[in-house]
Motif scaffolding. Structure first.
Motif, PDB file in Angstrom:
ATOM      1  N   LYS A  64      -1.267   6.395  -2.098  1.00  0.00           N
ATOM      2  CA  LYS A  64      -2.089   7.174  -1.166  1.00  0.00           C
ATOM      3  C   LYS A  64      -1.756   8.659  -1.175  1.00  0.00           C
ATOM      4  O   LYS A  64      -2.524   9.475  -0.639  1.00  0.00           O
ATOM      5  CB  LYS A  64      -1.940   6.620   0.252  1.00  0.00           C
ATOM      6  N   TYR A  65      -0.640   9.041  -1.784  1.00  0.00           N
ATOM      7  CA  TYR A  65      -0.252  10.451  -1.795  1.00  0.00           C
ATOM      8  C   TYR A  65      -0.813  11.210  -2.994  1.00  0.00           C
ATOM      9  O   TYR A  65      -0.532  12.397  -3.149  1.00  0.00           O
ATOM     10  CB  TYR A  65       1.265  10.577  -1.741  1.00  0.00           C
ATOM     11  N   GLY A  66      -1.588  10.534  -3.816  1.00  0.00           N
ATOM     12  CA  GLY A  66      -2.371  11.247  -4.820  1.00  0.00           C
ATOM     13  C   GLY A  66      -1.781  11.352  -6.201  1.00  0.00           C
ATOM     14  O   GLY A  66      -2.358  12.019  -7.064  1.00  0.00           O
ATOM     15  N   GLY A  67      -0.622  10.724  -6.448  1.00  0.00           N
ATOM     16  CA  GLY A  67      -0.076  10.714  -7.794  1.00  0.00           C
ATOM     17  C   GLY A  67      -0.862   9.784  -8.708  1.00  0.00           C
ATOM     18  O   GLY A  67      -1.543   8.864  -8.246  1.00  0.00           O
ATOM     19  N   LYS A  68      -0.778  10.017 -10.017  1.00  0.00           N
ATOM     20  CA  LYS A  68      -1.441   9.181 -11.018  1.00  0.00           C
ATOM     21  C   LYS A  68      -0.361   8.323 -11.685  1.00  0.00           C
ATOM     22  O   LYS A  68       0.462   8.837 -12.442  1.00  0.00           O
ATOM     23  CB  LYS A  68      -2.172  10.045 -12.048  1.00  0.00           C
ATOM     24  N   TRP A  69      -0.379   7.038 -11.398  1.00  0.00           N
ATOM     25  CA  TRP A  69       0.732   6.162 -11.750  1.00  0.00           C
ATOM     26  C   TRP A  69       0.471   5.325 -12.992  1.00  0.00           C
ATOM     27  O   TRP A  69      -0.605   4.742 -13.161  1.00  0.00           O
ATOM     28  CB  TRP A  69       1.039   5.220 -10.591  1.00  0.00           C
ATOM     29  N   VAL A  70       1.498   5.240 -13.833  1.00  0.00           N
ATOM     30  CA  VAL A  70       1.595   4.253 -14.902  1.00  0.00           C
ATOM     31  C   VAL A  70       2.884   3.483 -14.623  1.00  0.00           C
ATOM     32  O   VAL A  70       3.909   4.083 -14.291  1.00  0.00           O
ATOM     33  CB  VAL A  70       1.678   4.918 -16.290  1.00  0.00           C
ATOM     34  N   ALA A  71       2.836   2.144 -14.740  1.00  0.00           N
ATOM     35  CA  ALA A  71       4.001   1.352 -14.374  1.00  0.00           C
ATOM     36  C   ALA A  71       4.208   0.222 -15.373  1.00  0.00           C
ATOM     37  O   ALA A  71       3.250  -0.454 -15.759  1.00  0.00           O
ATOM     38  CB  ALA A  71       3.848   0.785 -12.959  1.00  0.00           C
ATOM     39  N   THR A  72       5.460   0.021 -15.771  1.00  0.00           N
ATOM     40  CA  THR A  72       5.779  -0.975 -16.782  1.00  0.00           C
ATOM     41  C   THR A  72       6.875  -1.914 -16.301  1.00  0.00           C
ATOM     42  O   THR A  72       7.702  -1.551 -15.451  1.00  0.00           O
ATOM     43  CB  THR A  72       6.261  -0.306 -18.089  1.00  0.00           C
ATOM     44  N   ASP A  73       6.877  -3.104 -16.858  1.00  0.00           N
ATOM     45  CA  ASP A  73       7.956  -4.052 -16.606  1.00  0.00           C
ATOM     46  C   ASP A  73       8.032  -5.006 -17.784  1.00  0.00           C
ATOM     47  O   ASP A  73       7.011  -5.302 -18.418  1.00  0.00           O
ATOM     48  CB  ASP A  73       7.719  -4.844 -15.316  1.00  0.00           C
ATOM     49  N   ILE A  74       9.226  -5.509 -18.056  1.00  0.00           N
ATOM     50  CA  ILE A  74       9.417  -6.415 -19.182  1.00  0.00           C
ATOM     51  C   ILE A  74       8.854  -7.805 -18.902  1.00  0.00           C
ATOM     52  O   ILE A  74       8.595  -8.582 -19.825  1.00  0.00           O
ATOM     53  CB  ILE A  74      10.920  -6.496 -19.534  1.00  0.00           C
ATOM     54  N   SER A  75       8.636  -8.134 -17.611  1.00  0.00           N
ATOM     55  CA  SER A  75       8.197  -9.475 -17.218  1.00  0.00           C
ATOM     56  C   SER A  75       6.686  -9.549 -17.069  1.00  0.00           C
ATOM     57  O   SER A  75       6.090  -8.835 -16.260  1.00  0.00           O
ATOM     58  CB  SER A  75       8.853  -9.881 -15.894  1.00  0.00           C
ATOM     59  N   ALA A  86      -2.428  -4.639  -6.575  1.00  0.00           N
ATOM     60  CA  ALA A  86      -3.122  -3.351  -6.673  1.00  0.00           C
ATOM     61  C   ALA A  86      -4.628  -3.537  -6.640  1.00  0.00           C
ATOM     62  O   ALA A  86      -5.347  -2.764  -5.983  1.00  0.00           O
ATOM     63  CB  ALA A  86      -2.700  -2.623  -7.944  1.00  0.00           C
ATOM     64  N   ASP A  87      -5.125  -4.552  -7.333  1.00  0.00           N
ATOM     65  CA  ASP A  87      -6.567  -4.808  -7.328  1.00  0.00           C
ATOM     66  C   ASP A  87      -7.058  -5.159  -5.926  1.00  0.00           C
ATOM     67  O   ASP A  87      -8.129  -4.702  -5.500  1.00  0.00           O
ATOM     68  CB  ASP A  87      -6.904  -5.949  -8.291  1.00  0.00           C
ATOM     69  N   GLU A  88      -6.286  -5.971  -5.221  1.00  0.00           N
ATOM     70  CA  GLU A  88      -6.674  -6.343  -3.853  1.00  0.00           C
ATOM     71  C   GLU A  88      -6.750  -5.129  -2.938  1.00  0.00           C
ATOM     72  O   GLU A  88      -7.543  -5.097  -1.995  1.00  0.00           O
ATOM     73  CB  GLU A  88      -5.687  -7.366  -3.294  1.00  0.00           C
ATOM     74  N   ALA A  89      -5.925  -4.124  -3.211  1.00  0.00           N
ATOM     75  CA  ALA A  89      -5.909  -2.899  -2.402  1.00  0.00           C
ATOM     76  C   ALA A  89      -6.795  -1.798  -2.995  1.00  0.00           C
ATOM     77  O   ALA A  89      -6.809  -0.675  -2.482  1.00  0.00           O
ATOM     78  CB  ALA A  89      -4.479  -2.389  -2.261  1.00  0.00           C
ATOM     79  N   HIS A  90      -7.537  -2.122  -4.072  1.00  0.00           N
ATOM     80  CA  HIS A  90      -8.444  -1.178  -4.732  1.00  0.00           C
ATOM     81  C   HIS A  90      -7.709   0.087  -5.191  1.00  0.00           C
ATOM     82  O   HIS A  90      -8.166   1.213  -4.973  1.00  0.00           O
ATOM     83  CB  HIS A  90      -9.599  -0.804  -3.784  1.00  0.00           C
ATOM     84  N   MET A  91      -6.581  -0.142  -5.843  1.00  0.00           N
ATOM     85  CA  MET A  91      -5.773   0.960  -6.365  1.00  0.00           C
ATOM     86  C   MET A  91      -5.920   1.041  -7.877  1.00  0.00           C
ATOM     87  O   MET A  91      -5.822   0.024  -8.563  1.00  0.00           O
ATOM     88  CB  MET A  91      -4.301   0.750  -6.006  1.00  0.00           C
ATOM     89  N   ASP A  92      -6.102   2.240  -8.376  1.00  0.00           N
ATOM     90  CA  ASP A  92      -6.251   2.470  -9.812  1.00  0.00           C
ATOM     91  C   ASP A  92      -4.884   2.842 -10.392  1.00  0.00           C
ATOM     92  O   ASP A  92      -4.551   4.013 -10.550  1.00  0.00           O
ATOM     93  CB  ASP A  92      -7.272   3.581 -10.061  1.00  0.00           C
ATOM     94  N   ILE A  93      -4.097   1.813 -10.687  1.00  0.00           N
ATOM     95  CA  ILE A  93      -2.771   1.992 -11.265  1.00  0.00           C
ATOM     96  C   ILE A  93      -2.749   1.287 -12.619  1.00  0.00           C
ATOM     97  O   ILE A  93      -3.198   0.152 -12.738  1.00  0.00           O
ATOM     98  CB  ILE A  93      -1.678   1.402 -10.344  1.00  0.00           C
ATOM     99  N   GLU A  94      -2.199   1.944 -13.620  1.00  0.00           N
ATOM    100  CA  GLU A  94      -2.127   1.357 -14.959  1.00  0.00           C
ATOM    101  C   GLU A  94      -0.815   0.581 -15.086  1.00  0.00           C
ATOM    102  O   GLU A  94       0.265   1.170 -15.145  1.00  0.00           O
ATOM    103  CB  GLU A  94      -2.193   2.447 -16.019  1.00  0.00           C
ATOM    104  N   PHE A  95      -0.905  -0.750 -15.106  1.00  0.00           N
ATOM    105  CA  PHE A  95       0.259  -1.608 -15.273  1.00  0.00           C
ATOM    106  C   PHE A  95       0.231  -2.237 -16.657  1.00  0.00           C
ATOM    107  O   PHE A  95      -0.826  -2.683 -17.113  1.00  0.00           O
ATOM    108  CB  PHE A  95       0.245  -2.747 -14.249  1.00  0.00           C
TER     109      PHE A  95
END
Length: 261
Positions: A64-75, A86-95
């Motif tokens: 909500k603070y306006g950053g453009k996020w990319v997020a990774t995890d090995i799992s 994120a989809d349930e909250a309608h957030m555009d985050i690249e996972f």
């Protein structure tokens, strides 16, 4: 995952506990996020890479603070949960599923890289030069950590005792306040511009604290199923006998900000 310096080389996989992780580990209090924002980070169209994101707790709470996020995890299981939430909250985050060592981006791609609760796991000989490359000039590497204090909080201490009875190889017990670890490899590329610790109280119910414990590395991420059932029963019994339905657990937060030279 097996790391010789963690849990005496006992294997662990947070993907085994992704359901619990998604439900019970979104627990950072407002002060945690406020400290990040006070540094001018993770907001206002900054491009941020979150490594070891788990179920995406950090990017989802700071979206909500306006950053453009990319997020990774090995799992893969962790990323599935992160995408769902994120989809349930309608957030555009690249996972996407990727180890920290295998992240590939062009030079000068990010303003900030965050590592929340995961600094012990990557191979820093590989990640340090790569993070320095993909950060913009003056970019920040933010190492974040929060832990309960078992010697000062009775419920936390009792919970640790039960985990250790069933998983004596777990090395995550006995936490005290200290600076979060900054691997030496980053000192060739970064300057330390902040190190601080502060206490927080985190609210739980019996159910949510039990779920938080299940989702820790020493429990469902590593215990065999038959041992996990025994732990589950004893931990629930302890909470019923000693904890009120609602309670706070004393934690401390440690933050390190590294600035690219």
């Amino acid at each position: 995952m097996i790391i010789n310096t963690i849990d005496n080389g006992n294997s662990f996989d947070f993907g085994r506990t992704s359901d619990d992780y998604a439900k019970y580990r979104d627990i950072y209090p407002p002060e945690f996020y406020e400290r990040i924002l006070e540094r001018g980070l993770c907001k206002n169209n900054q491009k941020i890479l979150d490594i070891g994101t788990g179920t995406g707790v950090l990017p989802r709470n700071m979206y909500k603070y306006g950053g453009k996020w990319v997020a990774t995890d090995i799992s893969e299981n962790q990323i599935k949960q992160a995408k769902r939430l994120a989809d349930e909250a309608h957030m555009d985050i690249e996972f996407y599923v990727c180890s920290a060592e295998d992240i590939i981006y062009p030079a000068n791609s990010f303003d900030v890289i965050t590592a929340c609760q995961c600094i012990w796991y990557p191979n820093h000989k590989k990640t340090a030069p790569n993070f320095a490359k993909i950060l913009k000039s003056g970019g920040k590497f933010l190492i974040l950590y929060m832990a309960w204090l078992p010697f000062e909080d009775e419920i936390a201490g009792r919970s640790e005792e039960i985990i250790l009875r069933y998983n004596p190889q777990w090395t995550g017990a006995g936490e005290t306040r200290k600076h979060v670890w900054i691997p030496d490899e980053y000192m060739s590329f970064f300057d330390i511009t902040l190190q601080e610790e502060f206490d927080v109280k985190v609210s739980f119910t019996r159910e949510s604290w039990h779920g938080r414990m299940r989702a820790c590395r020493g429990v469902a991420a590593s215990m065999p199923e038959d041992i996990l059932k025994l732990w589950d029963s004893e931990h629930k019994k302890m909470l019923k006998e000693t904890a009120p339905e609602n309670f706070d657990v004393l934690h401390y937060v440690s933050i390190a900000e590294l600035t690219l030279r």
